[in-house]
Design a protein around this motif. Structure first.
Motif, PDB file in Angstrom:
ATOM      1  N   LEU A   1      53.104  52.568  51.215  1.00 51.71           N
ATOM      2  CA  LEU A   1      54.105  51.998  50.323  1.00 51.71           C
ATOM      3  C   LEU A   1      53.468  51.084  49.284  1.00 51.71           C
ATOM      4  O   LEU A   1      53.878  51.067  48.133  1.00 51.71           O
ATOM      5  CB  LEU A   1      55.137  51.197  51.129  1.00 51.71           C
ATOM      6  N   ALA A   2      52.468  50.323  49.700  1.00 49.47           N
ATOM      7  CA  ALA A   2      51.916  49.288  48.824  1.00 49.47           C
ATOM      8  C   ALA A   2      50.438  49.080  49.093  1.00 49.47           C
ATOM      9  O   ALA A   2      49.965  49.287  50.211  1.00 49.47           O
ATOM     10  CB  ALA A   2      52.669  47.974  49.036  1.00 49.47           C
ATOM     11  N   GLY A   3      49.752  48.653  48.050  1.00 50.91           N
ATOM     12  CA  GLY A   3      48.341  48.330  48.166  1.00 50.91           C
ATOM     13  C   GLY A   3      48.039  47.038  47.442  1.00 50.91           C
ATOM     14  O   GLY A   3      48.797  46.602  46.567  1.00 50.91           O
ATOM     15  N   ILE A   4      46.924  46.439  47.805  1.00 53.98           N
ATOM     16  CA  ILE A   4      46.519  45.147  47.267  1.00 53.98           C
ATOM     17  C   ILE A   4      45.067  45.248  46.811  1.00 53.98           C
ATOM     18  O   ILE A   4      44.245  45.860  47.502  1.00 53.98           O
ATOM     19  CB  ILE A   4      46.641  44.055  48.354  1.00 53.98           C
ATOM     20  N   LEU A   5      44.773  44.648  45.676  1.00 53.24           N
ATOM     21  CA  LEU A   5      43.407  44.592  45.183  1.00 53.24           C
ATOM     22  C   LEU A   5      43.121  43.160  44.770  1.00 53.24           C
ATOM     23  O   LEU A   5      43.891  42.573  44.012  1.00 53.24           O
ATOM     24  CB  LEU A   5      43.221  45.532  43.987  1.00 53.24           C
ATOM     25  N   LEU A   6      42.045  42.606  45.290  1.00 53.60           N
ATOM     26  CA  LEU A   6      41.651  41.246  44.927  1.00 53.60           C
ATOM     27  C   LEU A   6      40.418  41.289  44.042  1.00 53.60           C
ATOM     28  O   LEU A   6      39.492  42.051  44.301  1.00 53.60           O
ATOM     29  CB  LEU A   6      41.343  40.420  46.173  1.00 53.60           C
ATOM     30  N   GLU A   7      40.429  40.457  43.015  1.00 47.87           N
ATOM     31  CA  GLU A   7      39.278  40.284  42.132  1.00 47.87           C
ATOM     32  C   GLU A   7      39.012  38.788  42.048  1.00 47.87           C
ATOM     33  O   GLU A   7      39.948  37.997  41.915  1.00 47.87           O
ATOM     34  CB  GLU A   7      39.570  40.828  40.734  1.00 47.87           C
TER      35      GLU A   7
ATOM     36  N   GLN B   1      36.250  35.529  40.610  1.00 43.14           N
ATOM     37  CA  GLN B   1      35.213  35.122  39.662  1.00 43.14           C
ATOM     38  C   GLN B   1      34.870  33.668  39.947  1.00 43.14           C
ATOM     39  O   GLN B   1      35.750  32.849  40.200  1.00 43.14           O
ATOM     40  CB  GLN B   1      35.741  35.255  38.235  1.00 43.14           C
ATOM     41  N   GLY B   2      33.602  33.377  39.938  1.00 40.86           N
ATOM     42  CA  GLY B   2      33.147  31.999  40.077  1.00 40.86           C
ATOM     43  C   GLY B   2      33.335  31.398  41.456  1.00 40.86           C
ATOM     44  O   GLY B   2      33.389  30.172  41.584  1.00 40.86           O
ATOM     45  N   LEU B   3      33.435  32.236  42.490  1.00 41.97           N
ATOM     46  CA  LEU B   3      33.561  31.677  43.839  1.00 41.97           C
ATOM     47  C   LEU B   3      32.317  30.864  44.158  1.00 41.97           C
ATOM     48  O   LEU B   3      31.202  31.269  43.881  1.00 41.97           O
ATOM     49  CB  LEU B   3      33.766  32.785  44.869  1.00 41.97           C
ATOM     50  N   GLY B   4      32.519  29.721  44.734  1.00 44.26           N
ATOM     51  CA  GLY B   4      31.410  28.822  45.017  1.00 44.26           C
ATOM     52  C   GLY B   4      31.109  27.881  43.865  1.00 44.26           C
ATOM     53  O   GLY B   4      30.316  26.960  44.012  1.00 44.26           O
ATOM     54  N   GLY B   5      31.735  28.109  42.724  1.00 48.77           N
ATOM     55  CA  GLY B   5      31.536  27.244  41.566  1.00 48.77           C
ATOM     56  C   GLY B   5      32.660  26.235  41.436  1.00 48.77           C
ATOM     57  O   GLY B   5      33.552  26.157  42.277  1.00 48.77           O
ATOM     58  N   PRO B   6      32.657  25.475  40.358  1.00 50.92           N
ATOM     59  CA  PRO B   6      33.656  24.415  40.189  1.00 50.92           C
ATOM     60  C   PRO B   6      35.058  24.932  39.850  1.00 50.92           C
ATOM     61  O   PRO B   6      36.048  24.266  40.131  1.00 50.92           O
ATOM     62  CB  PRO B   6      33.103  23.576  39.035  1.00 50.92           C
ATOM     63  N   ASP B   7      35.151  26.118  39.263  1.00 53.84           N
ATOM     64  CA  ASP B   7      36.451  26.647  38.848  1.00 53.84           C
ATOM     65  C   ASP B   7      36.637  28.085  39.324  1.00 53.84           C
ATOM     66  O   ASP B   7      36.703  29.023  38.520  1.00 53.84           O
ATOM     67  CB  ASP B   7      36.591  26.596  37.318  1.00 53.84           C
ATOM     68  N   PRO B   8      36.745  28.294  40.632  1.00 49.89           N
ATOM     69  CA  PRO B   8      36.897  29.666  41.127  1.00 49.89           C
ATOM     70  C   PRO B   8      38.260  30.234  40.737  1.00 49.89           C
ATOM     71  O   PRO B   8      39.245  29.509  40.610  1.00 49.89           O
ATOM     72  CB  PRO B   8      36.788  29.508  42.646  1.00 49.89           C
ATOM     73  N   VAL B   9      38.274  31.543  40.530  1.00 50.57           N
ATOM     74  CA  VAL B   9      39.504  32.244  40.169  1.00 50.57           C
ATOM     75  C   VAL B   9      39.667  33.428  41.112  1.00 50.57           C
ATOM     76  O   VAL B   9      38.715  34.166  41.365  1.00 50.57           O
ATOM     77  CB  VAL B   9      39.436  32.754  38.709  1.00 50.57           C
ATOM     78  N   LEU B  10      40.871  33.600  41.619  1.00 50.30           N
ATOM     79  CA  LEU B  10      41.204  34.750  42.454  1.00 50.30           C
ATOM     80  C   LEU B  10      42.470  35.372  41.906  1.00 50.30           C
ATOM     81  O   LEU B  10      43.482  34.684  41.744  1.00 50.30           O
ATOM     82  CB  LEU B  10      41.420  34.331  43.913  1.00 50.30           C
ATOM     83  N   CYS B  11      42.403  36.652  41.604  1.00 52.28           N
ATOM     84  CA  CYS B  11      43.579  37.396  41.144  1.00 52.28           C
ATOM     85  C   CYS B  11      43.945  38.396  42.234  1.00 52.28           C
ATOM     86  O   CYS B  11      43.076  39.106  42.749  1.00 52.28           O
ATOM     87  CB  CYS B  11      43.281  38.149  39.856  1.00 52.28           C
ATOM     88  N   ILE B  12      45.209  38.421  42.586  1.00 53.37           N
ATOM     89  CA  ILE B  12      45.698  39.345  43.600  1.00 53.37           C
ATOM     90  C   ILE B  12      46.627  40.330  42.906  1.00 53.37           C
ATOM     91  O   ILE B  12      47.690  39.953  42.412  1.00 53.37           O
ATOM     92  CB  ILE B  12      46.448  38.607  44.724  1.00 53.37           C
ATOM     93  N   GLY B  13      46.202  41.582  42.867  1.00 55.35           N
ATOM     94  CA  GLY B  13      47.016  42.642  42.286  1.00 55.35           C
ATOM     95  C   GLY B  13      47.745  43.379  43.395  1.00 55.35           C
ATOM     96  O   GLY B  13      47.154  43.721  44.413  1.00 55.35           O
ATOM     97  N   ILE B  14      49.031  43.602  43.193  1.00 53.84           N
ATOM     98  CA  ILE B  14      49.856  44.258  44.207  1.00 53.84           C
ATOM     99  C   ILE B  14      50.634  45.387  43.546  1.00 53.84           C
ATOM    100  O   ILE B  14      51.271  45.183  42.522  1.00 53.84           O
ATOM    101  CB  ILE B  14      50.833  43.253  44.854  1.00 53.84           C
ATOM    102  N   GLY B  15      50.559  46.554  44.140  1.00 52.22           N
ATOM    103  CA  GLY B  15      51.346  47.691  43.679  1.00 52.22           C
ATOM    104  C   GLY B  15      52.273  48.144  44.791  1.00 52.22           C
ATOM    105  O   GLY B  15      51.820  48.355  45.918  1.00 52.22           O
TER     106      GLY B  15
END
Length: 174
Positions: free
Chosen positions: A39-45, A47-61
């Protein structure tokens, strides 16, 4: 590990909107199944993990109204299904997001305050094919065995004839 929070939130939103808790299961690492179909899937991307400004995007379909033709997926892959075709519920993307956002917020808060253990336990309680034979493919290598668990790092624990393996990433086939 936040893919597990997203998967649990997706399942919770589906159950809240349909009232059908037994129909929704979780496929490692981050798919939601409905009556055994994807029914659904998830993709995580990230950037900058471990740095001062980490970003995590969670895509859901989520296949709310329609699903791709099963002929479009590779042989052996979980066939796609839609929420409407399987349950008769016609849910708008906005209504789904209204259910998903608070569900994710609750699992994220649990993860931040209590760690992965509560998510792991909840995820395993809804796991598809737990204790059954599966195939895990990474690149050109396919391993077969029994889906035994997930560990504290979210790795798939596969019991094979050669021993137990912890697999951090793979495509899973039933």
């Amino acid at each position: 590990l936040r893919s597990f929070a997203a998967a649990l939130a997706l399942r919770d939103a589906c159950v809240a909107l349909t009232g059908l808790s037994d129909c929704f299961t979780l496929k490692w690492p981050n798919d939601v199944l409905l009556n055994g179909g994807k029914l659904a899937g998830i993709l995580l991307e990230s950037q900058g993990l471990g740095g001062p400004d980490p970003v995590l995007c969670i895509g859901i379909g989520v296949n709310l109204i329609a699903a791709p033709d099963a002929a479009q997926v590779e042989p052996g892959a979980t066939p796609p299904v839609s929420l409407m075709a399987e349950t008769g519920h016609r849910i708008t993307p906005e209504a789904f997001l209204d259910a998903l956002a608070p569900a994710y917020a609750a699992w994220e808060a649990s993860f931040v305050t209590e760690g992965f253990a509560p998510l792991r336990a909840a995820w395993l309680s809804h796991a598809a094919r737990l204790g059954e034979p599966i195939r895990a493919r990474t690149g050109t290598l396919t391993r077969e065995g029994v889906f035994d668990s997930i560990d504290a790092g979210g790795n798939l624990i596969l019991r094979t004839s050669a021993g137990t393996l912890a697999i951090p990433a793979a495509e899973v086939f039933f």
